[in-house]
Design a protein around this motif. Structure first.
Motif, mmCIF file in Angstrom:
data_model
loop_
_atom_site.group_PDB
_atom_site.id
_atom_site.type_symbol
_atom_site.label_atom_id
_atom_site.label_comp_id
_atom_site.label_asym_id
_atom_site.label_seq_id
_atom_site.Cartn_x
_atom_site.Cartn_y
_atom_site.Cartn_z
ATOM 1 N N ARG A 114 9.683 47.830 -42.521
ATOM 2 C CA ARG A 114 8.577 48.366 -42.969
ATOM 3 C C ARG A 114 7.246 49.449 -42.160
ATOM 4 N NH1 ARG A 114 7.209 44.120 -44.475
ATOM 5 N NH2 ARG A 114 6.465 43.623 -46.649
ATOM 6 N N ASN A 115 9.256 49.697 -41.302
ATOM 7 C CA ASN A 115 9.077 51.467 -39.986
ATOM 8 C C ASN A 115 7.798 50.713 -38.746
ATOM 9 O OD1 ASN A 115 11.417 52.897 -40.972
ATOM 10 N ND2 ASN A 115 10.638 53.183 -42.572
ATOM 11 N N LEU A 116 6.980 50.584 -39.044
ATOM 12 C CA LEU A 116 6.684 50.168 -37.779
ATOM 13 C C LEU A 116 7.142 50.153 -36.552
ATOM 14 C CD1 LEU A 116 4.593 47.467 -40.106
ATOM 15 C CD2 LEU A 116 4.154 49.872 -39.853
ATOM 16 N N LEU A 117 6.422 50.331 -35.715
ATOM 17 C CA LEU A 117 7.105 50.437 -33.863
ATOM 18 C C LEU A 117 5.708 49.365 -33.130
ATOM 19 C CD1 LEU A 117 8.727 52.637 -32.133
ATOM 20 C CD2 LEU A 117 6.374 53.929 -31.590
ATOM 21 N N PHE A 118 6.618 48.534 -32.572
ATOM 22 C CA PHE A 118 6.536 47.233 -32.016
ATOM 23 C C PHE A 118 6.762 47.029 -30.634
ATOM 24 C CE2 PHE A 118 9.972 46.260 -34.477
ATOM 25 C CZ PHE A 118 10.195 45.258 -33.519
ATOM 26 N N THR A 119 6.279 46.658 -29.261
ATOM 27 C CA THR A 119 6.652 46.364 -28.458
ATOM 28 C C THR A 119 6.566 44.267 -28.379
ATOM 29 O OG1 THR A 119 4.500 46.246 -27.708
ATOM 30 C CG2 THR A 119 5.373 48.459 -27.226
ATOM 31 N N LEU A 120 7.768 44.205 -27.686
ATOM 32 C CA LEU A 120 7.685 42.757 -27.217
ATOM 33 C C LEU A 120 6.589 42.391 -25.600
ATOM 34 C CD1 LEU A 120 11.176 41.449 -28.083
ATOM 35 C CD2 LEU A 120 9.219 41.444 -29.016
ATOM 36 N N HIS A 121 6.063 41.467 -25.127
ATOM 37 C CA HIS A 121 4.737 41.388 -24.342
ATOM 38 C C HIS A 121 4.923 39.695 -24.316
ATOM 39 C CE1 HIS A 121 2.015 41.516 -27.671
ATOM 40 N NE2 HIS A 121 1.310 40.213 -27.453
ATOM 41 N N SER A 122 4.354 39.234 -22.925
ATOM 42 C CA SER A 122 4.151 38.091 -22.679
ATOM 43 C C SER A 122 2.770 38.293 -22.921
ATOM 44 C CB SER A 122 4.430 37.672 -21.277
ATOM 45 O OG SER A 122 3.792 38.976 -20.042
ATOM 46 N N ASP A 123 1.534 36.780 -22.522
ATOM 47 C CA ASP A 123 0.300 36.571 -22.266
ATOM 48 C C ASP A 123 -0.361 36.355 -21.349
ATOM 49 O OD1 ASP A 123 0.379 37.003 -25.410
ATOM 50 O OD2 ASP A 123 0.283 35.477 -25.388
ATOM 51 N N CYS A 124 0.624 37.168 -20.139
ATOM 52 C CA CYS A 124 -0.119 37.090 -18.955
ATOM 53 C C CYS A 124 -1.373 37.008 -18.599
ATOM 54 C CB CYS A 124 0.776 38.418 -17.769
ATOM 55 S SG CYS A 124 0.629 38.208 -15.868
ATOM 56 N N PRO A 125 -1.574 36.292 -18.261
ATOM 57 C CA PRO A 125 -1.625 35.270 -17.309
ATOM 58 C C PRO A 125 -0.659 34.013 -17.264
ATOM 59 C CG PRO A 125 -2.743 35.446 -16.842
ATOM 60 C CD PRO A 125 -3.522 36.986 -18.139
ATOM 61 N N VAL A 126 -1.051 33.950 -18.980
ATOM 62 C CA VAL A 126 -1.517 33.008 -19.802
ATOM 63 C C VAL A 126 0.528 31.907 -19.804
ATOM 64 C CG1 VAL A 126 -1.209 31.350 -22.161
ATOM 65 C CG2 VAL A 126 -2.680 33.177 -20.884
ATOM 66 N N THR A 127 2.049 32.812 -19.921
ATOM 67 C CA THR A 127 2.908 33.377 -19.762
ATOM 68 C C THR A 127 3.864 34.053 -18.991
ATOM 69 O OG1 THR A 127 2.971 35.042 -21.537
ATOM 70 C CG2 THR A 127 3.120 32.285 -22.203
ATOM 71 N N PRO A 128 4.760 33.096 -18.062
ATOM 72 C CA PRO A 128 4.362 34.082 -16.996
ATOM 73 C C PRO A 128 5.487 35.751 -17.848
ATOM 74 C CG PRO A 128 6.052 32.233 -17.231
ATOM 75 C CD PRO A 128 5.048 32.773 -18.035
ATOM 76 N N ILE A 129 5.197 36.645 -17.530
ATOM 77 C CA ILE A 129 6.017 38.178 -17.135
ATOM 78 C C ILE A 129 7.524 38.079 -17.512
ATOM 79 C CG2 ILE A 129 6.597 40.856 -16.614
ATOM 80 C CD1 ILE A 129 3.571 40.675 -15.507
ATOM 81 N N SER A 130 8.209 38.175 -17.808
ATOM 82 C CA SER A 130 10.320 38.296 -18.560
ATOM 83 C C SER A 130 10.346 38.831 -19.267
ATOM 84 C CB SER A 130 10.285 36.091 -18.132
ATOM 85 O OG SER A 130 12.033 36.787 -18.709
ATOM 86 N N PRO A 131 10.801 40.177 -19.092
ATOM 87 C CA PRO A 131 10.969 41.018 -20.669
ATOM 88 C C PRO A 131 12.213 40.417 -20.735
ATOM 89 C CG PRO A 131 10.096 42.115 -18.788
ATOM 90 C CD PRO A 131 10.312 40.862 -17.745
ATOM 91 N N LEU A 132 13.127 40.170 -20.204
ATOM 92 C CA LEU A 132 14.549 39.804 -20.628
ATOM 93 C C LEU A 132 14.389 38.437 -21.579
ATOM 94 C CD1 LEU A 132 16.820 40.218 -17.869
ATOM 95 C CD2 LEU A 132 16.403 41.756 -20.057
ATOM 96 N N PHE A 133 13.657 37.514 -21.537
ATOM 97 C CA PHE A 133 12.917 36.193 -22.055
ATOM 98 C C PHE A 133 11.870 36.762 -23.342
ATOM 99 C CE2 PHE A 133 9.611 33.106 -23.405
ATOM 100 C CZ PHE A 133 11.161 31.918 -23.574
ATOM 101 N N SER A 134 11.696 37.518 -23.255
ATOM 102 C CA SER A 134 10.844 38.344 -24.445
ATOM 103 C C SER A 134 12.128 38.724 -25.132
ATOM 104 C CB SER A 134 9.829 39.123 -24.296
ATOM 105 O OG SER A 134 8.794 38.625 -23.700
ATOM 106 N N VAL A 135 12.959 39.306 -24.761
ATOM 107 C CA VAL A 135 13.696 39.432 -25.495
ATOM 108 C C VAL A 135 14.650 38.596 -26.147
ATOM 109 C CG1 VAL A 135 16.333 40.980 -25.736
ATOM 110 C CG2 VAL A 135 14.581 42.350 -24.550
#
Length: 89
Positions: free
Chosen positions: A16-37
């Motif tokens: 649908r040509n929507l722009l989005f990001t991946l993210h964590s729910d910090c502090p519920v889950t740790p920040i880990s960009p490569l894990f999100s990918v």
């Protein structure tokens, strides 16, 4: 329909040509960009089951969603989102 398969329907967003990001729910889950990918590309549960295979996205798009797309959505692509001379590190 298994509603869980619809969690984070990224392939539908792309269609649908929507722009989005991946993210964590910090502090519920740790920040880990490569894990999100990894999670967006593989969509595997802890038990090893695929959760909505039709919503998997490719690695390049997942990386862009962590970098360039985020900069665009934050209206800051002039300063962030990619590795270029003059941009923030």
């Amino acid at each position: 329909m298994n509603v869980q398969k619809r969690i984070s329907p990224l392939a539908d967003a792309i269609e649908r040509n929507l722009l989005f990001t991946l993210h964590s729910d910090c502090p519920v889950t740790p920040i880990s960009p490569l894990f999100s990918v990894w999670a967006a590309v593989n969509r595997l549960t802890r038990e090893g089951n695929v959760l909505g295979a039709d919503q998997r996205i490719d690695v390049e798009t997942a990386l862009r969603s962590m970098t360039i797309y985020g900069a665009k959505l934050n209206f800051d692509k002039q300063h962030t989102g990619s590795i270029e001379i003059g941009k923030k590190s």
